[in-house]
Motif scaffolding. Sequence first.
Motif, mmCIF file in Angstrom:
data_model
loop_
_atom_site.group_PDB
_atom_site.id
_atom_site.type_symbol
_atom_site.label_atom_id
_atom_site.label_comp_id
_atom_site.label_asym_id
_atom_site.label_seq_id
_atom_site.Cartn_x
_atom_site.Cartn_y
_atom_site.Cartn_z
ATOM 1 N N CYS A 268 -32.527 -91.540 -24.480
ATOM 2 C CA CYS A 268 -33.601 -91.570 -25.453
ATOM 3 C C CYS A 268 -33.143 -90.850 -26.660
ATOM 4 O O CYS A 268 -32.500 -89.643 -26.802
ATOM 5 C CB CYS A 268 -34.809 -90.801 -24.870
ATOM 6 S SG CYS A 268 -36.329 -90.706 -25.642
ATOM 7 N N HIS B 283 -35.239 -89.648 -28.986
ATOM 8 C CA HIS B 283 -36.319 -88.680 -29.550
ATOM 9 C C HIS B 283 -35.736 -87.316 -29.545
ATOM 10 O O HIS B 283 -34.856 -86.865 -28.729
ATOM 11 C CB HIS B 283 -37.509 -89.077 -28.637
ATOM 12 C CG HIS B 283 -38.235 -90.120 -29.239
ATOM 13 N ND1 HIS B 283 -39.584 -90.365 -29.269
ATOM 14 C CD2 HIS B 283 -37.825 -91.397 -29.898
ATOM 15 C CE1 HIS B 283 -40.114 -91.424 -29.543
ATOM 16 N NE2 HIS B 283 -38.829 -91.921 -30.219
ATOM 17 N N CYS C 176 -36.573 -84.481 -27.763
ATOM 18 C CA CYS C 176 -37.260 -84.222 -26.574
ATOM 19 C C CYS C 176 -35.879 -83.729 -25.656
ATOM 20 O O CYS C 176 -35.025 -84.417 -25.421
ATOM 21 C CB CYS C 176 -37.687 -85.498 -25.913
ATOM 22 S SG CYS C 176 -38.589 -85.149 -24.235
ATOM 23 N N ASP D 230 -35.579 -83.565 -22.275
ATOM 24 C CA ASP D 230 -35.311 -84.525 -21.306
ATOM 25 C C ASP D 230 -34.229 -85.517 -21.632
ATOM 26 O O ASP D 230 -33.446 -85.555 -20.581
ATOM 27 C CB ASP D 230 -36.737 -85.061 -21.076
ATOM 28 C CG ASP D 230 -37.656 -84.116 -20.291
ATOM 29 O OD1 ASP D 230 -37.663 -82.907 -20.772
ATOM 30 O OD2 ASP D 230 -38.528 -84.527 -19.564
ATOM 31 N N THR D 231 -34.086 -85.959 -22.805
ATOM 32 C CA THR D 231 -32.945 -87.006 -22.877
ATOM 33 C C THR D 231 -32.692 -87.983 -21.864
ATOM 34 O O THR D 231 -31.700 -87.922 -21.368
ATOM 35 C CB THR D 231 -31.703 -86.125 -23.029
ATOM 36 O OG1 THR D 231 -32.195 -85.130 -24.203
ATOM 37 C CG2 THR D 231 -30.664 -87.060 -24.071
ATOM 38 N N CYS D 232 -33.958 -88.578 -21.626
ATOM 39 C CA CYS D 232 -34.024 -89.589 -20.630
ATOM 40 C C CYS D 232 -32.801 -90.535 -20.528
ATOM 41 O O CYS D 232 -32.410 -91.166 -21.719
ATOM 42 C CB CYS D 232 -35.225 -90.391 -20.488
ATOM 43 S SG CYS D 232 -36.545 -89.411 -20.071
ATOM 44 N N LEU E 128 -39.609 -92.664 -17.767
ATOM 45 C CA LEU E 128 -39.798 -92.376 -19.282
ATOM 46 C C LEU E 128 -41.340 -92.225 -19.608
ATOM 47 O O LEU E 128 -42.037 -92.728 -18.889
ATOM 48 C CB LEU E 128 -39.444 -93.955 -19.988
ATOM 49 C CG LEU E 128 -37.991 -94.530 -19.602
ATOM 50 C CD1 LEU E 128 -37.698 -95.782 -20.560
ATOM 51 C CD2 LEU E 128 -36.804 -93.588 -19.969
ATOM 52 N N CYS E 129 -41.417 -91.508 -20.515
ATOM 53 C CA CYS E 129 -43.013 -91.290 -21.071
ATOM 54 C C CYS E 129 -43.333 -92.457 -21.731
ATOM 55 O O CYS E 129 -42.758 -93.103 -22.069
ATOM 56 C CB CYS E 129 -43.007 -89.782 -21.669
ATOM 57 S SG CYS E 129 -42.249 -90.151 -23.484
ATOM 58 N N LYS F 275 -44.253 -92.684 -24.648
ATOM 59 C CA LYS F 275 -43.820 -92.944 -26.157
ATOM 60 C C LYS F 275 -42.680 -93.991 -26.019
ATOM 61 O O LYS F 275 -42.684 -94.795 -26.892
ATOM 62 C CB LYS F 275 -43.200 -91.763 -26.693
ATOM 63 C CG LYS F 275 -44.420 -90.671 -27.084
ATOM 64 C CD LYS F 275 -43.966 -89.263 -27.757
ATOM 65 C CE LYS F 275 -43.037 -88.694 -27.123
ATOM 66 N NZ LYS F 275 -43.282 -87.915 -25.895
ATOM 67 N N LEU F 276 -42.113 -94.219 -24.876
ATOM 68 C CA LEU F 276 -40.752 -95.259 -25.056
ATOM 69 C C LEU F 276 -40.971 -96.350 -24.035
ATOM 70 O O LEU F 276 -40.068 -96.997 -23.837
ATOM 71 C CB LEU F 276 -39.669 -94.326 -24.402
ATOM 72 C CG LEU F 276 -38.872 -93.543 -25.406
ATOM 73 C CD1 LEU F 276 -37.986 -94.402 -26.358
ATOM 74 C CD2 LEU F 276 -39.714 -92.591 -26.399
ATOM 75 N N ILE G 89 -42.974 -84.809 -16.886
ATOM 76 C CA ILE G 89 -42.954 -85.787 -15.919
ATOM 77 C C ILE G 89 -41.547 -85.699 -15.059
ATOM 78 O O ILE G 89 -41.542 -86.187 -13.799
ATOM 79 C CB ILE G 89 -42.960 -87.316 -16.420
ATOM 80 C CG1 ILE G 89 -41.910 -87.486 -17.610
ATOM 81 C CG2 ILE G 89 -44.340 -87.627 -17.083
ATOM 82 C CD1 ILE G 89 -41.774 -88.829 -18.181
ATOM 83 N N HIS G 90 -40.475 -84.981 -15.595
ATOM 84 C CA HIS G 90 -39.452 -84.904 -14.918
ATOM 85 C C HIS G 90 -39.119 -83.758 -13.999
ATOM 86 O O HIS G 90 -38.425 -83.463 -12.917
ATOM 87 C CB HIS G 90 -38.193 -84.911 -15.806
ATOM 88 C CG HIS G 90 -37.953 -86.166 -16.474
ATOM 89 N ND1 HIS G 90 -38.055 -86.386 -17.810
ATOM 90 C CD2 HIS G 90 -38.080 -87.514 -16.083
ATOM 91 C CE1 HIS G 90 -38.130 -87.729 -18.511
ATOM 92 N NE2 HIS G 90 -38.106 -88.383 -17.298
HETATM 93 S S1 SF4 Z 1 -39.730 -87.762 -21.907
HETATM 94 FE FE1 SF4 Z 1 -40.017 -89.580 -23.288
HETATM 95 S S2 SF4 Z 1 -39.562 -88.597 -25.307
HETATM 96 FE FE2 SF4 Z 1 -38.541 -87.222 -23.877
HETATM 97 S S3 SF4 Z 1 -36.405 -87.931 -23.346
HETATM 98 FE FE3 SF4 Z 1 -37.856 -89.221 -21.843
HETATM 99 S S4 SF4 Z 1 -38.493 -91.064 -22.873
HETATM 100 FE FE4 SF4 Z 1 -37.752 -89.737 -24.551
#
Ligand code: SF4
Length: 234
Positions: free
Chosen positions: A14, A16, A18, A20-22, A49-50, A52-53, A185-186
């Motif tokens: 990701c 973004h 963030c 978490d860097t999914c 993924l949240c 937003k993505l 979420i993670h």
């Molecule tokens: S939680 Fe959302 S914004 Fe954060 S890394 Fe994952 S997909 Fe991207």
Amino acid sequence: MNAEIDTRIVRGACPHDCPDTCAFEYHVKNGKLVEVTGDKNHPMTQGRLCVKLKDFASHHYNPDRILTPMKRVGPKGSRQFEPIIWDEALSTIRDKWSGVIAEYGSQAIMPHAYLGHQGVLNGLTAGDAFFNRLGSTIAEKTYCESGSSTAWLMTVGPSGGLDIESFVHAKYIIVWGMNMTSTNIHGWPFIVRAQEAGAKVVVIDPVRTRTAKAADWHVQIKPGTDGALALGPK
Ligand code: SF4
């Protein structure tokens, strides 16, 4: 054309700002990005993924995306820009910087890029080698984050982070003022695993969120009474 050859998955992360860097899987068909999904094999982000993505593939083809350098052609703040080609952008920067360096020295140039511009993977290191070689002013790049971190350290001292994977060994977990099922979420799956292994999960929150509903005990305090509760236990 053979559909198997024509479809491929490109791995990524990701972009973004963030932590978490999914881990991503970009699904490319006939050279076109058709879908972006989470990589289920990644040990931390586990394919989630949240929101937003969720439709990131359509962001990619959004007609409003900026795909070329943009040159300001009016006064600052007037929002007047025009697209230019990369050669023009690079030669404009080279000419301006050469003038600055000739007149004031290379330390008169200070790069500013950080997570909000670049995402976690690129934001912390973007251009470092180049700017070191140039001899520019080296700043920490972030101003808001370093200020708040310094204030935190001076006020409450250093606080060690928790190894989220060790949560499964916990017997009692308190989630205080956080709706983890939406905003962490993670981290939440590790708490669910601990709960399944017998841990008691307590959520302290004035709102009966989804996280609070999943807790073994929801302590539904009145807003603004966290401090009193924190000072209460002996
Ligand atoms: S939680 Fe959302 S914004 Fe954060 S890394 Fe994952 S997909 Fe991207």
